[in-house]
Design an enzyme around this catalytic site. Structure first.
Site, short mmCIF file in Angstrom:
data_model
loop_
_atom_site.label_atom_id
_atom_site.label_comp_id
_atom_site.label_asym_id
_atom_site.label_seq_id
_atom_site.Cartn_x
_atom_site.Cartn_y
_atom_site.Cartn_z
N GLU A 14 0.83 -1.21 0.00
CA GLU A 14 0.00 0.00 0.00
C GLU A 14 0.86 1.25 0.00
OE1 GLU A 14 -3.06 0.69 -1.15
OE2 GLU A 14 -3.80 -0.81 0.28
N SER A 46 -24.94 7.69 -16.49
CA SER A 46 -24.62 6.80 -15.36
C SER A 46 -25.91 6.34 -14.71
CB SER A 46 -23.76 7.52 -14.33
OG SER A 46 -23.76 6.79 -13.12
N GLY A 96 -15.66 4.30 -3.14
CA GLY A 96 -14.93 4.77 -1.96
C GLY A 96 -14.57 3.70 -0.95
N GLY A 98 -12.27 1.40 -1.51
CA GLY A 98 -10.91 0.92 -1.77
C GLY A 98 -10.85 -0.16 -2.82
N SER A 100 -11.30 0.62 -6.14
CA SER A 100 -10.90 1.27 -7.39
C SER A 100 -11.98 1.31 -8.45
CB SER A 100 -9.66 0.61 -7.97
OG SER A 100 -8.58 0.94 -7.18
N GLU A 134 -6.61 9.75 -15.17
CA GLU A 134 -6.78 10.07 -13.75
C GLU A 134 -5.76 11.09 -13.27
OE1 GLU A 134 -8.06 8.10 -9.58
OE2 GLU A 134 -8.34 7.07 -11.46
N ASP A 146 -3.90 0.20 -10.08
CA ASP A 146 -5.35 -0.01 -10.19
C ASP A 146 -5.77 -0.30 -11.63
OD1 ASP A 146 -5.15 0.68 -7.57
OD2 ASP A 146 -6.15 2.62 -7.74
#
Length: 350
Positions: A14, A46, A96, A98, A100, A134, A146
């Protein structure tokens, strides 16, 4: 045309991926689903946000559409002509936590555009396009892990990735008798506005102070030349890289006890040296430590909320789940969410 791209969970490694370090992620069985068709203007829809956005030309709007627009901008920067398309997305990836979701959206977009327009872009180049979206368009200075995992994932395998050379190895992930769960703290963080970029700056400061070009040149002895915050950050990166190498070995040997211990020590390092955990994720990890059948746990993702990965013997986690929920609710007044995680293949047409 429809495609799906998986999220990812990182077993260990990490905050090493933007420091030329090692990581050990795998693609998970939660996806971004995307369909693409021709249009007279750019239309992005979306299902999850329940929003449709139309634009004549690609522009930054500081919302979810930037992940798609950023990918298109990256293609155009490379000389590809992307004529207007309608892109519809939906996802069963929790935001959110974790896992990705943003990288999965970028990879799904990059793959769909390459296929739809017959650009035939090699997979590694798609990864770079997605990451560039990104970093340069959205403005989050992420590493490459990711996007790489979402593209290169392989069922029943983790990816041992060297983020400096992009050399990788598939490591069998044989979970018979064991399971991996993700506990979502439901404390949300937005990476752009969090301390994430600050940690990156601190790591760059370490290299500047030591006169090194890459963290791969930094040794344990070099730590003596650092002090305070910078020393702590560097120590985490060096030791976390070592933990990744040990974890690869443990996975190859099917030694989940050792892997679990490495997860716990990774969390301690993220808490004390890198200082990116938070009260809620610390609580979850501390609660799980020492419980029967729980082999290891640590926070995952950028930090300041998000998820905790839990490695346990099959069925052990289920037995203590309710107690954990009650205890967490009593402390923080927040409900926990759980996801049992399985491995998956990378981006593909459906």
């Amino acid at each position: 045309m429809k495609v799906k791209a998986p999220g990812r969970i990182n077993i260990i490694g990490e905050h090493t991926d933007y420091n030329d370090g090692y990581v050990l992620p795998f693609a998970v069985n939660r996806y971004v689903f995307l369909s693409i068709e021709g249009s007279d203007r750019f239309i992005f829809h979306s299902e999850n946000v329940n929003e449709t956005v139309e634009m004549e030309k690609i522009e930054k709007l500081n919302k979810w559409t930037d992940y798609i627009s950023g990918v298109i901008a990256s293609f155009e920067k490379r000389g590809y002509r992307v004529s207007p398309v309608k892109i519809s997305v939906s996802s069963n990836l929790p935001m959110g936590a974790g896992l990705s979701s943003s990288a999965a959206l970028e990879v799904a977009t990059a793959y769909a555009i390459s296929e739809y327009f017959s650009f035939n872009v090699p997979k590694l180049e798609l990864v770079k396009i997605a990451r560039e979206a990104e970093v340069e368009f959205v403005g989050v200075r992420c590493g490459i892990m990711d996007q790489f995992t979402s593209a290169f994932g392989k069922k029943d395998h983790a990816i041992f990735l060297d983020t400096m050379t992009l050399e990788y190895e598939y490591v069998p992930l044989r979970l018979e008798g064991y399971e991996i769960n993700l506990v979502d703290s439901n404390v949300k963080h937005e990476l752009s506005s969090s301390e994430y970029n600050k940690r990156r700056q601190e790591c760059e400061e370490v290299l500047k102070t030591l006169g090194k070009k890459s963290f791969r040149e930094v040794t344990k002895e070099d730590l003596e030349r650092l002090s305070g915050t910078l020393r702590k950050r560097a120590q985490h990166v060096l030791e976390e890289n070592e933990r990744v190498l040990k974890s690869v070995q443990a996975l190859k040997e099917g030694d989940f006890e050792t892997l679990g211990k490495l997860l716990f020590s990774s969390h301690e390092s993220l808490r004390d040296l890198y200082e990116v955990s938070c009260e809620e994720t610390d609580f979850i990890v501390d609660y799980l430590r020492g419980k029967e059948g729980i082999l290891g746990a640590r926070m995952v993702g950028g930090g300041f909320g998000g998820g905790v990965i839990v490695l346990s013997k099959k069925g052990a986690f289920g037995k203590i789940k309710e107690e954990l929920v009650e205890s967490y609710k009593k402390h923080f007044g927040i409900d926990l969410t759980f996801h049992e995680i399985e491995s998956s293949d990378g981006v593909q047409k459906i």
